[in-house]
Design a protein around this motif. Structure first.
Motif, mmCIF file in Angstrom:
data_model
loop_
_atom_site.group_PDB
_atom_site.id
_atom_site.type_symbol
_atom_site.label_atom_id
_atom_site.label_comp_id
_atom_site.label_asym_id
_atom_site.label_seq_id
_atom_site.Cartn_x
_atom_site.Cartn_y
_atom_site.Cartn_z
ATOM 1 N N ALA A 245 22.523 8.399 64.161
ATOM 2 C CA ALA A 245 22.991 9.673 64.717
ATOM 3 C C ALA A 245 24.152 9.426 65.675
ATOM 4 O O ALA A 245 25.144 10.167 65.674
ATOM 5 C CB ALA A 245 21.845 10.371 65.439
ATOM 6 N N ALA A 246 24.049 8.350 66.487
ATOM 7 C CA ALA A 246 25.113 8.057 67.449
ATOM 8 C C ALA A 246 26.411 7.721 66.718
ATOM 9 O O ALA A 246 27.479 8.238 67.049
ATOM 10 C CB ALA A 246 24.693 6.896 68.343
ATOM 11 N N VAL A 247 26.317 6.849 65.701
ATOM 12 C CA VAL A 247 27.533 6.401 65.005
ATOM 13 C C VAL A 247 28.175 7.570 64.248
ATOM 14 O O VAL A 247 29.390 7.788 64.324
ATOM 15 C CB VAL A 247 27.207 5.234 64.039
ATOM 16 C CG1 VAL A 247 28.411 4.869 63.185
ATOM 17 C CG2 VAL A 247 26.738 4.012 64.826
ATOM 18 N N LEU A 248 27.350 8.340 63.553
ATOM 19 C CA LEU A 248 27.914 9.426 62.744
ATOM 20 C C LEU A 248 28.560 10.492 63.630
ATOM 21 O O LEU A 248 29.614 11.040 63.316
ATOM 22 C CB LEU A 248 26.830 10.036 61.851
ATOM 23 C CG LEU A 248 26.279 9.069 60.781
ATOM 24 C CD1 LEU A 248 25.127 9.695 60.021
ATOM 25 C CD2 LEU A 248 27.388 8.631 59.821
ATOM 26 N N GLN A 249 27.911 10.742 64.760
ATOM 27 C CA GLN A 249 28.497 11.683 65.704
ATOM 28 C C GLN A 249 29.773 11.124 66.302
ATOM 29 O O GLN A 249 30.773 11.822 66.433
ATOM 30 C CB GLN A 249 27.477 11.905 66.826
ATOM 31 C CG GLN A 249 27.375 13.331 67.198
ATOM 32 C CD GLN A 249 26.573 13.514 68.477
ATOM 33 O OE1 GLN A 249 26.392 14.626 68.859
ATOM 34 N NE2 GLN A 249 26.089 12.491 69.121
ATOM 35 N N GLY A 250 29.733 9.832 66.618
ATOM 36 C CA GLY A 250 30.885 9.167 67.241
ATOM 37 C C GLY A 250 32.125 9.159 66.355
ATOM 38 O O GLY A 250 33.242 9.181 66.864
ATOM 39 N N VAL A 251 31.931 9.117 65.028
ATOM 40 C CA VAL A 251 33.122 9.133 64.149
ATOM 41 C C VAL A 251 33.550 10.561 63.830
ATOM 42 O O VAL A 251 34.493 10.781 63.071
ATOM 43 C CB VAL A 251 32.918 8.324 62.834
ATOM 44 C CG1 VAL A 251 32.583 6.875 63.135
ATOM 45 C CG2 VAL A 251 31.865 8.958 61.934
ATOM 46 N N GLY A 252 32.841 11.529 64.397
ATOM 47 C CA GLY A 252 33.290 12.919 64.309
ATOM 48 C C GLY A 252 32.717 13.721 63.159
ATOM 49 O O GLY A 252 33.245 14.773 62.815
ATOM 50 N N LEU A 253 31.615 13.257 62.558
ATOM 51 C CA LEU A 253 31.045 14.039 61.452
ATOM 52 C C LEU A 253 30.172 15.167 61.992
ATOM 53 O O LEU A 253 29.417 14.961 62.950
ATOM 54 C CB LEU A 253 30.172 13.155 60.549
ATOM 55 C CG LEU A 253 30.826 12.015 59.795
ATOM 56 C CD1 LEU A 253 29.859 11.428 58.786
ATOM 57 C CD2 LEU A 253 32.080 12.474 59.072
ATOM 58 N N PRO A 254 30.220 16.353 61.374
ATOM 59 C CA PRO A 254 29.287 17.398 61.765
ATOM 60 C C PRO A 254 27.880 17.050 61.261
ATOM 61 O O PRO A 254 27.745 16.390 60.217
ATOM 62 C CB PRO A 254 29.820 18.646 61.052
ATOM 63 C CG PRO A 254 30.615 18.130 59.923
ATOM 64 C CD PRO A 254 31.127 16.773 60.309
ATOM 65 N N PRO A 255 26.817 17.469 61.978
ATOM 66 C CA PRO A 255 25.458 17.041 61.602
ATOM 67 C C PRO A 255 25.073 17.325 60.155
ATOM 68 O O PRO A 255 24.334 16.544 59.555
ATOM 69 C CB PRO A 255 24.562 17.810 62.579
ATOM 70 C CG PRO A 255 25.429 18.004 63.778
ATOM 71 C CD PRO A 255 26.825 18.190 63.259
ATOM 72 N N ASP A 256 25.576 18.406 59.557
ATOM 73 C CA ASP A 256 25.119 18.652 58.178
ATOM 74 C C ASP A 256 25.765 17.687 57.172
ATOM 75 O O ASP A 256 25.358 17.641 56.007
ATOM 76 C CB ASP A 256 25.244 20.129 57.763
ATOM 77 C CG ASP A 256 26.672 20.569 57.509
ATOM 78 O OD1 ASP A 256 27.612 19.836 57.894
ATOM 79 O OD2 ASP A 256 26.856 21.661 56.925
ATOM 80 N N LEU A 257 26.745 16.883 57.627
ATOM 81 C CA LEU A 257 27.274 15.830 56.732
ATOM 82 C C LEU A 257 26.511 14.508 56.892
ATOM 83 O O LEU A 257 26.752 13.562 56.145
ATOM 84 C CB LEU A 257 28.764 15.583 56.989
ATOM 85 C CG LEU A 257 29.757 16.605 56.432
ATOM 86 C CD1 LEU A 257 31.186 16.068 56.583
ATOM 87 C CD2 LEU A 257 29.506 16.948 54.967
ATOM 88 N N PHE A 258 25.589 14.435 57.853
ATOM 89 C CA PHE A 258 24.865 13.161 58.054
ATOM 90 C C PHE A 258 24.058 12.771 56.801
ATOM 91 O O PHE A 258 24.177 11.635 56.327
ATOM 92 C CB PHE A 258 23.913 13.221 59.255
ATOM 93 C CG PHE A 258 24.564 13.320 60.611
ATOM 94 C CD1 PHE A 258 25.944 13.419 60.774
ATOM 95 C CD2 PHE A 258 23.779 13.315 61.753
ATOM 96 C CE1 PHE A 258 26.520 13.515 62.031
ATOM 97 C CE2 PHE A 258 24.346 13.398 63.014
ATOM 98 C CZ PHE A 258 25.713 13.507 63.158
ATOM 99 N N PRO A 259 23.196 13.671 56.261
ATOM 100 C CA PRO A 259 22.394 13.230 55.095
ATOM 101 C C PRO A 259 23.237 12.827 53.884
ATOM 102 O O PRO A 259 22.989 11.772 53.288
ATOM 103 C CB PRO A 259 21.485 14.426 54.792
ATOM 104 C CG PRO A 259 21.512 15.274 56.019
ATOM 105 C CD PRO A 259 22.823 15.032 56.697
ATOM 106 N N PRO A 260 24.280 13.619 53.510
ATOM 107 C CA PRO A 260 25.052 13.162 52.342
ATOM 108 C C PRO A 260 25.847 11.896 52.623
ATOM 109 O O PRO A 260 26.146 11.124 51.698
ATOM 110 C CB PRO A 260 25.957 14.347 52.006
ATOM 111 C CG PRO A 260 26.005 15.186 53.208
ATOM 112 C CD PRO A 260 24.709 14.981 53.932
ATOM 113 N N THR A 261 26.205 11.655 53.898
ATOM 114 C CA THR A 261 26.923 10.414 54.208
ATOM 115 C C THR A 261 25.962 9.230 54.057
ATOM 116 O O THR A 261 26.349 8.144 53.591
ATOM 117 C CB THR A 261 27.537 10.486 55.624
ATOM 118 O OG1 THR A 261 28.368 11.643 55.676
ATOM 119 C CG2 THR A 261 28.365 9.260 55.945
#
Ligand code: ACO
Length: 397
Positions: free
Chosen positions: A339-355
């Motif tokens: 969660a920290a890394v994905l947020q840190g690179v600027g992804l919106p939360p709903d892109l976390f699962p597909p990423t």
């Protein structure tokens, strides 16, 4: 196979069935296997694999023998994907973002505005499969093509849903850097591209988890790679598997500050809620992927405040689990620091699962290739706990 008669054979059918039974031969009893039932298939060995080794007791994860921490430090996703597919560590191995086929773009245009990006990614893979018609058995070339195409497709969907133009891939960039460039339309910050690449490495493979198992089941029927990956995306979509990092963000948001953590966590556990980012079916030690991603997150600019809260809340959660669930070892899992890394690179939360799905595609396809070489249909048994055999009432008389 040793079998036993079920207790159900002694229960009483209803009056209508009795009338019919007068004319019909006596029903046979239900025959039960005496093999043990393992809910959730926990502890069941369902495949042999040379791809990844998950050592839950010692918190160790190896890809083809290499420890995950070293792979994050010394490797790139391109090298790691190649390692998973072929078993060979090739310094020159590289994956670059691919052009999105026009028919995939057309299909994504047709999706309603409220489409979850996980559904959009599944649709993109499905359309890719319809046009490419990947055949059984899956090959490393099919895997390379799919893994290189999927980030471009997801980025295109994200642009479209905002009413923005699709950004063509820059094939000088890595897959992770290219994904960021296609999401934003700007050259990616090299540190962000490296952090996302590290996330891809960490997410690439994890033994026979639910989505990889789904992928192997589908391939075991001699179905194709696109179908297997669509099924795997479906399995990963569930909040208990791949949906956790987005919920980690909202959880920390809700907690607000470390001082509020104790009360929040105790109340959540008392309600029977799951604390996202903690617990794992296999790990009984600190998840080595969480440790690797925590290091990556610590090196990211602008994340210091968020991380400070996350680390303090983590300490509180682990202490309370130790106190309230002494019989279970519940530690931090990969999703907490993902969660920290994905947020840190600027992804919106709903892109976390597909990423996460983009990262895991390397592992899914490696397992698909391995399963196809075993070429054994996966077909477990179920213990029947329903009604005994009974005649259909004759409603028409
Ligand atoms: N929060 C609260 N209680 C928990 C948690 C948690 N995160 N994890 C386990 N427990 C408790 C369970 O309630 C259960 O307690 P009980 O026996 O008193 O009822 C006990 O610990 C055992 O847990 P199980 O659910 O049996 O463990 P299982 O192996 O089936 O579940 C799972 C693992 C699904 C990951 C679970 O820990 C969970 O839901 N975690 C939160 C979601 C999450 O972070 N998912 C990401 C996992 S990592 C990944 O998929 C990449």
């Amino acid at each position: 196979m040793t079998t036993t008669k079920s207790d159900h054979s002694s229960s009483q059918p209803g009056p209508a069935a009795e009338t019919a039974a007068a004319a019909a031969p006596a029903p046979l009893p239900i025959i039960q296997s005496d093999k043990p039932y393992s809910p959730g298939l926990a502890g069941v060995i369902a495949a042999e694999t040379a791809i990844g080794y998950v050592d839950g007791l010692n918190g160790r994860l190896l890809y083809r023998g290499y420890p995950i921490g070293q792979l994050v430090e010394k490797g790139t996703y391109g090298q790691v994907a190649e390692l998973l597919w072929t078993g060979e560590w090739r310094k020159s191995a590289r994956l670059v973002p691919a052009v999105i086929p026009e028919n995939v773009l057309c299909a994504m245009h047709e999706l309603p505005d409220h489409t979850h990006p996980m559904d959009a990614l599944r649709t993109a893979v499905s359309v890719w499969g319809a046009w490419r018609r990947p055949h059984w058995p899956p090959t490393v070339d099919q895997a390379r093509e799919l893994v290189a195409f999927a980030p471009s497709a997801l980025a295109a969907f994200h642009r479209m849903r905002q009413g923005l133009d699709v950004v063509p891939p820059n094939q000088k960039l890595s897959l992770a850097g290219g994904f960021l460039q296609q999401l934003t339309g700007k050259d990616p910050d090299p540190a962000a591209a490296r952090a996302l690449d590290a996330y891809f490495v960490v997410g690439a493979e994890h033994g026979l988890n639910a989505s990889t198992f789904t992928c192997r089941v589908i391939i075991s029927t001699r179905s194709d790679l696109a179908s297997a990956v669509c099924g795997a995306i479906g399995a990963l979509k569930g909040p208990l598997h791949g949906g956790a990092p987005a919920e980690v963000v909202s959880q920390l948001h809700e907690i607000g500050s470390p001082e509020r953590a104790e009360k929040w966590v105790r109340e959540a556990i008392a309600r029977g809620d799951k604390i996202m980012g903690f617990g794992h079916r296999v790990y009984r030690a600190y998840d080595p992927r969480a440790a690797a991603l925590r290091k990556v997150a610590e090196g990211m600019a602008d994340m210091a405040d968020w991380l400070d809260t996350a680390v303090k809340v983590e300490d509180v959660v682990l202490r309370i689990f130790g106190e309230l669930k002494p019989d279970h070892v519940i530690k931090t899992n990969v999703e907490y620091y993902a969660a920290a890394v994905l947020q840190g690179v600027g992804l919106p939360p709903d892109l976390f699962p597909p990423t996460f799905a983009l990262a895991r595609m390397a592992g899914w396809s490696a397992h698909a290739i391995e399963q196809a070489s075993a070429d054994k249909l996966i077909r477990p048994d179920a213990r029947y706990v329903g009604s005994p055999e009974t005649s259909v009432p004759d409603f028409n008389r």
